[in-house]
Design a protein around this motif. Structure first.
Motif, PDB file in Angstrom:
ATOM      1  N   CYS A 227       0.848  -1.192   0.000  1.00 28.68           N
ATOM      2  CA  CYS A 227       0.000   0.000   0.000  1.00 28.68           C
ATOM      3  C   CYS A 227       0.887   1.246   0.000  1.00 28.68           C
ATOM      4  O   CYS A 227       1.854   1.333   0.768  1.00 28.68           O
ATOM      5  N   ILE A 228       0.574   2.208  -0.849  1.00 30.90           N
ATOM      6  CA  ILE A 228       1.347   3.443  -0.933  1.00 30.90           C
ATOM      7  C   ILE A 228       0.959   4.358   0.224  1.00 30.90           C
ATOM      8  O   ILE A 228      -0.193   4.776   0.338  1.00 30.90           O
ATOM      9  N   ARG A 229       1.927   4.652   1.071  1.00 30.46           N
ATOM     10  CA  ARG A 229       1.688   5.501   2.249  1.00 30.46           C
ATOM     11  C   ARG A 229       2.250   6.895   1.989  1.00 30.46           C
ATOM     12  O   ARG A 229       3.419   7.051   1.661  1.00 30.46           O
ATOM     13  N   CYS A 230       1.397   7.909   2.158  1.00 31.02           N
ATOM     14  CA  CYS A 230       1.797   9.297   1.899  1.00 31.02           C
ATOM     15  C   CYS A 230       1.609  10.150   3.151  1.00 31.02           C
ATOM     16  O   CYS A 230       0.574  10.059   3.818  1.00 31.02           O
ATOM     17  N   ALA A 231       2.613  10.965   3.441  1.00 30.27           N
ATOM     18  CA  ALA A 231       2.511  11.983   4.490  1.00 30.27           C
ATOM     19  C   ALA A 231       2.295  13.325   3.815  1.00 30.27           C
ATOM     20  O   ALA A 231       3.067  13.711   2.928  1.00 30.27           O
ATOM     21  N   VAL A 232       1.246  14.029   4.212  1.00 31.17           N
ATOM     22  CA  VAL A 232       0.945  15.348   3.658  1.00 31.17           C
ATOM     23  C   VAL A 232       1.146  16.358   4.783  1.00 31.17           C
ATOM     24  O   VAL A 232       0.465  16.302   5.808  1.00 31.17           O
ATOM     25  N   VAL A 233       2.107  17.244   4.598  1.00 28.86           N
ATOM     26  CA  VAL A 233       2.565  18.102   5.692  1.00 28.86           C
ATOM     27  C   VAL A 233       2.211  19.558   5.424  1.00 28.86           C
ATOM     28  O   VAL A 233       2.723  20.171   4.486  1.00 28.86           O
ATOM     29  N   GLY A 234       1.319  20.093   6.247  1.00 30.81           N
ATOM     30  CA  GLY A 234       1.036  21.520   6.222  1.00 30.81           C
ATOM     31  C   GLY A 234       2.044  22.254   7.084  1.00 30.81           C
ATOM     32  O   GLY A 234       2.941  21.644   7.691  1.00 30.81           O
ATOM     33  N   ASN A 235       1.890  23.554   7.193  1.00 30.59           N
ATOM     34  CA  ASN A 235       2.863  24.365   7.922  1.00 30.59           C
ATOM     35  C   ASN A 235       2.326  24.882   9.248  1.00 30.59           C
ATOM     36  O   ASN A 235       2.866  25.832   9.822  1.00 30.59           O
ATOM     37  N   GLY A 236       1.249  24.263   9.751  1.00 31.17           N
ATOM     38  CA  GLY A 236       0.593  24.747  10.956  1.00 31.17           C
ATOM     39  C   GLY A 236       1.437  24.643  12.220  1.00 31.17           C
ATOM     40  O   GLY A 236       2.269  23.741  12.373  1.00 31.17           O
ATOM     41  N   THR A 246      10.635  11.908  12.204  1.00 33.33           N
ATOM     42  CA  THR A 246      11.003  10.562  11.752  1.00 33.33           C
ATOM     43  C   THR A 246       9.800   9.827  11.185  1.00 33.33           C
ATOM     44  O   THR A 246       9.886   9.150  10.149  1.00 33.33           O
ATOM     45  N   GLU A 247       8.667   9.966  11.832  1.00 37.03           N
ATOM     46  CA  GLU A 247       7.434   9.321  11.364  1.00 37.03           C
ATOM     47  C   GLU A 247       7.035   9.838   9.988  1.00 37.03           C
ATOM     48  O   GLU A 247       6.632   9.066   9.113  1.00 37.03           O
ATOM     49  N   ILE A 248       7.172  11.140   9.776  1.00 39.21           N
ATOM     50  CA  ILE A 248       6.832  11.731   8.477  1.00 39.21           C
ATOM     51  C   ILE A 248       7.754  11.205   7.390  1.00 39.21           C
ATOM     52  O   ILE A 248       7.307  10.758   6.327  1.00 39.21           O
ATOM     53  N   ASP A 249       9.043  11.217   7.645  1.00 41.87           N
ATOM     54  CA  ASP A 249      10.018  10.783   6.631  1.00 41.87           C
ATOM     55  C   ASP A 249       9.926   9.297   6.316  1.00 41.87           C
ATOM     56  O   ASP A 249      10.429   8.851   5.282  1.00 41.87           O
ATOM     57  N   ASP A 250       9.275   8.523   7.179  1.00 41.52           N
ATOM     58  CA  ASP A 250       9.193   7.080   6.993  1.00 41.52           C
ATOM     59  C   ASP A 250       8.125   6.681   5.969  1.00 41.52           C
ATOM     60  O   ASP A 250       7.999   5.512   5.627  1.00 41.52           O
ATOM     61  N   HIS A 251       7.344   7.640   5.472  1.00 43.62           N
ATOM     62  CA  HIS A 251       6.341   7.347   4.455  1.00 43.62           C
ATOM     63  C   HIS A 251       7.004   7.186   3.090  1.00 43.62           C
ATOM     64  O   HIS A 251       8.129   7.628   2.880  1.00 43.62           O
ATOM     65  N   HIS A 252       6.298   6.548   2.167  1.00 41.73           N
ATOM     66  CA  HIS A 252       6.831   6.407   0.812  1.00 41.73           C
ATOM     67  C   HIS A 252       6.989   7.761   0.140  1.00 41.73           C
ATOM     68  O   HIS A 252       7.977   8.014  -0.562  1.00 41.73           O
ATOM     69  N   TYR A 253       5.989   8.629   0.325  1.00 44.98           N
ATOM     70  CA  TYR A 253       6.014   9.954  -0.289  1.00 44.98           C
ATOM     71  C   TYR A 253       5.674  11.002   0.763  1.00 44.98           C
ATOM     72  O   TYR A 253       4.850  10.764   1.665  1.00 44.98           O
ATOM     73  N   VAL A 254       6.310  12.181   0.618  1.00 45.18           N
ATOM     74  CA  VAL A 254       6.093  13.283   1.558  1.00 45.18           C
ATOM     75  C   VAL A 254       5.741  14.534   0.759  1.00 45.18           C
ATOM     76  O   VAL A 254       6.549  15.020  -0.047  1.00 45.18           O
ATOM     77  N   PHE A 255       4.523  15.040   0.970  1.00 48.03           N
ATOM     78  CA  PHE A 255       4.022  16.223   0.272  1.00 48.03           C
ATOM     79  C   PHE A 255       4.175  17.453   1.166  1.00 48.03           C
ATOM     80  O   PHE A 255       3.823  17.402   2.351  1.00 48.03           O
ATOM     81  N   ARG A 256       4.658  18.565   0.600  1.00 48.40           N
ATOM     82  CA  ARG A 256       4.739  19.823   1.328  1.00 48.40           C
ATOM     83  C   ARG A 256       4.271  20.961   0.422  1.00 48.40           C
ATOM     84  O   ARG A 256       4.124  20.792  -0.790  1.00 48.40           O
ATOM     85  N   THR A 257       4.085  22.154   1.023  1.00 46.43           N
ATOM     86  CA  THR A 257       3.550  23.270   0.257  1.00 46.43           C
ATOM     87  C   THR A 257       4.087  24.604   0.756  1.00 46.43           C
ATOM     88  O   THR A 257       4.480  24.748   1.917  1.00 46.43           O
ATOM     89  N   ASN A 258       4.118  25.579  -0.143  1.00 45.10           N
ATOM     90  CA  ASN A 258       4.425  26.980   0.158  1.00 45.10           C
ATOM     91  C   ASN A 258       5.667  27.132   1.038  1.00 45.10           C
ATOM     92  O   ASN A 258       6.704  26.587   0.726  1.00 45.10           O
ATOM     93  N   GLY A 259       5.580  27.864   2.155  1.00 41.35           N
ATOM     94  CA  GLY A 259       6.753  28.145   2.973  1.00 41.35           C
ATOM     95  C   GLY A 259       7.180  26.961   3.816  1.00 41.35           C
ATOM     96  O   GLY A 259       7.237  27.050   5.048  1.00 41.35           O
TER      97      GLY A 259
END
Length: 454
Positions: A227-236, A246-259
């Motif tokens: 299963c493809i696991r994605c972390a989507v990271v806002g800036n809140g 570490t938990e975020i980086d352990d996903h297959h893909y890591v999405f980020r945005t803006n600043g």
């Protein structure tokens, strides 16, 4: 004789009064549609909201001016279908573009996509809503039995979810037929304001398989049973001291945005970025506003893909310049070098662009705000972070969301990298409270895993 004269005067007076009364009623009816939906309904007092302009730079463009009476928790779908609205503009007459290399690329690509409505438009629905979308049959990347696309049918979101609208646009989509259909929608929701020649020239460089797929590296790095696991990271600010890096980086893909600042904050937000979502406007604003906090531009790495959210023609111009390693031709970014933003190794294969059908579908089906009933309807769209998270919902099997707004948002600063507390700002072109409500409902339905402190 006198009696007859009096009778004539009386009849004349009654007739005059009736005529003036009819004119008065007619004026009222003509005036009503011009004012009916100008002021949005007010549910909460302005004193319930964070201070106006508290977390945004005072040099924001005019369309992002703060609105003091922003609504709280609007319903996720429209509660009414007004029958009186401004008609959508007629599509411009198409001029035959000059024969050039970019058009040859389009002619040699696969056959043009077919468009068929995935839902019939209601008779009373405003024309600018455009709840009809292209359908693309893309094969699934995995056999994950616990995929969001499988589970969503069993939830209240099943009726809203359309699995086939294209998430990304590329060379195949730039046809005259599609231009005629999409040029009636402005901003991120269509190609209104984009010339056909400019569109063809830009999308012609997006002609590889990497430009068509959000997760273009999966076939070389994964397998069908995973299963493809994605972390989507806002800036809140909720991410500050979260120790989720570490938990975020352990996903297959890591999405980020803006600043998206990671240097110095790796412990809380991680360091990897596989997909960076932005519009040219939000990128330039971020580089100006957050330079003091350490933001120097988009993350640059071998695995990073850059996903444009096209709000204006300047997004198409920057995209073309980045893909061809040339300077931006015109507009606010004229003569700027894209490699300063995306690195010397940027190539067309690392660039992607959201399809306007997908943005309009997200607005209509998931974030149909009451702002669409106001004079601000043309500038309203889901926030860049919301588009990123909902895109992940459509392409990943499992999604974990970090740094997005939660009901206790007042307890945290606007961003995790703020040196002092800054309250969240609210703007008329986004409905952040509605988005917050949507994240809660997706979490409760088991479709995303939303990071919350409590």
């Amino acid at each position: 004789m006198t009696g007859m004269a009096l009778q004539r005067r009386l009849l004349f007076g009654v007739g005059t009064f009736s005529f003036l009364f009819c004119i008065y009623i007619l004026c009222l009816n003509l005036q009503r549609p011009l004012t009916r939906f100008i002021v949005p309904p007010r549910i909460h007092q302005a004193s319930d909201l964070p201070a106006a302009g508290s977390s945004q730079d005072s040099k924001e463009p005019p369309e992002r001016q703060n609105v003091a009476n922003q609504r709280s928790l609007w319903p996720l779908t429209s509660t009414s279908n007004p029958s009186r609205v401004t008609q959508a503009a007629t599509p411009p007459k198409l001029q035959k573009p000059a024969q050039n290399k970019s058009e040859d690329v389009l002619k040699s690509s696969t056959k043009p996509p077919t468009v068929r409505p995935l839902r019939a438009t209601a008779a009373t629905e405003p024309p600018f809503i455009g709840d009809e979308y292209m359908r693309e049959d893309a094969p699934r990347l995995t056999d994950c039995s616990d995929s969001i696309q499988v589970q969503i049918r069993k939830t209240p979101f099943g009726s809203r979810f359309l699995g086939r609208p294209p998430v990304l646009q590329w060379a195949k989509h730039a046809t005259r037929e599609e231009f005629g259909r999409l040029s009636r929608y402005p901003g991120a929701h269509g190609w209104g304001g984009i010339g056909y020649d400019a569109l063809v020239e830009t999308l012609s460089v997006l002609n590889s398989s990497a430009n068509q797929q959000m997760l273009d590296t999966w076939e070389t790095r994964g397998n069908k049973s995973t299963c493809i696991r994605c972390a989507v990271v806002g800036n809140g600010g909720i991410l500050k001291d979260s120790q989720k890096g570490t938990e975020i980086d352990d996903h297959h893909y890591v999405f980020r945005t803006n600043g998206a600042i990671t240097k110095g904050f790796e412990r809380d937000v991680g360091s990897r970025t596989t997909h960076y979502t932005f519009s040219t406007n939000t990128l330039m604003n971020s580089m100006r506003k957050y330079a003091g906090d350490g933001y120097r531009g988009p993350p640059v790495s071998q695995e990073t893909r850059y996903v444009f959210l096209p709000d204006h023609d300047r997004d198409y111009l920057l995209m073309k310049a980045a893909a061809t390693h040339t300077l931006v031709e015109r507009g606010p970014e004229r003569a700027k070098d894209p490699t300063k933003y995306f690195g010397e190794d940027v190539s067309a294969e690392k660039l992607k662009m959201y399809h306007p059908d997908f943005i309009r579908y997200l607005r209509n089906r998931f974030l149909r705000s009451n702002a669409l009933k106001t004079k601000y309807k043309d500038i309203y769209r889901p926030s860049t972070g919301a588009v990123m998270l909902l895109a992940a919902l459509h392409v990943c099997d499992q999604v974990s969301a970090y740094g997005f707004m939660t009901p206790d948002y007042r307890n945290y600063s606007d961003h995790y990298y703020d040196s002092s507390y800054h309250p969240v700002g609210f703007y008329i072109n986004h409905d952040l409270r509605m988005e917050m409500n949507l994240w809660q409902q997706l979490h409760q339905a088991g479709l995303i895993r939303l990071y919350m402190r409590h």
